[in-house]
Design a protein around this motif. Structure first.
Motif, PDB file in Angstrom:
ATOM      1  N   UNK A   3     -16.490  -7.470 -10.969  1.00  0.00           N
ATOM      2  CA  UNK A   3     -17.640  -7.977 -11.607  1.00  0.00           C
ATOM      3  C   UNK A   3     -18.587  -8.355 -10.223  1.00  0.00           C
ATOM      4  N   UNK A   4     -18.435  -8.173  -9.069  1.00  0.00           N
ATOM      5  CA  UNK A   4     -19.299  -8.324  -8.089  1.00  0.00           C
ATOM      6  C   UNK A   4     -19.842  -6.811  -7.772  1.00  0.00           C
ATOM      7  N   UNK A   5     -18.903  -5.806  -7.659  1.00  0.00           N
ATOM      8  CA  UNK A   5     -19.367  -4.620  -7.204  1.00  0.00           C
ATOM      9  C   UNK A   5     -19.734  -3.573  -8.304  1.00  0.00           C
ATOM     10  N   UNK A   6     -19.392  -3.618  -9.317  1.00  0.00           N
ATOM     11  CA  UNK A   6     -19.715  -3.061 -10.328  1.00  0.00           C
ATOM     12  C   UNK A   6     -21.129  -2.336 -10.362  1.00  0.00           C
ATOM     13  N   UNK A   7     -21.385  -0.872 -10.557  1.00  0.00           N
ATOM     14  CA  UNK A   7     -22.515  -0.266 -10.538  1.00  0.00           C
ATOM     15  C   UNK A   7     -22.847  -0.369 -12.022  1.00  0.00           C
ATOM     16  N   UNK A   8     -24.193  -0.890 -12.318  1.00  0.00           N
ATOM     17  CA  UNK A   8     -24.770  -0.891 -13.642  1.00  0.00           C
ATOM     18  C   UNK A   8     -25.731  -0.063 -13.826  1.00  0.00           C
TER      19      UNK A   8
END
Length: 76
Positions: free
Chosen positions: A71-76
């Protein structure tokens, strides 16, 4: 490393790496437990540092998790 730090009141010399990860320890007793009450090899000396809260906040602002947090480092 400890001898240099005590003598010069700063970290440095050939045994210290500014690229190595640092850990903020929450309190003295926890630190003593982690180093085996200063009995573990290469952990016989425990240094305390004193710094202003603004400096602590700056260091903390650069911190990263030690494990992946989707949830912090996920690429969107």
């Amino acid at each position: 490393m400890a001898d240099y730090a005590v003598a010069h009141q700063q970290f440095g010399d050939s045994h210290y790496s500014f690229n190595r990860m640092s850990w903020i320890k929450p309190n003295f007793l926890w630190m003593m437990y982690r180093c085996g009450w200063a009995q573990k090899e290469n952990q016989e000396r425990v240094l305390a540092i004193e710094l202003r809260k603004t400096h602590f906040d700056e260091i903390l602002s650069r911190a990263v998790h030690t494990s992946f947090k989707k949830d912090v480092y996920e690429c969107k």
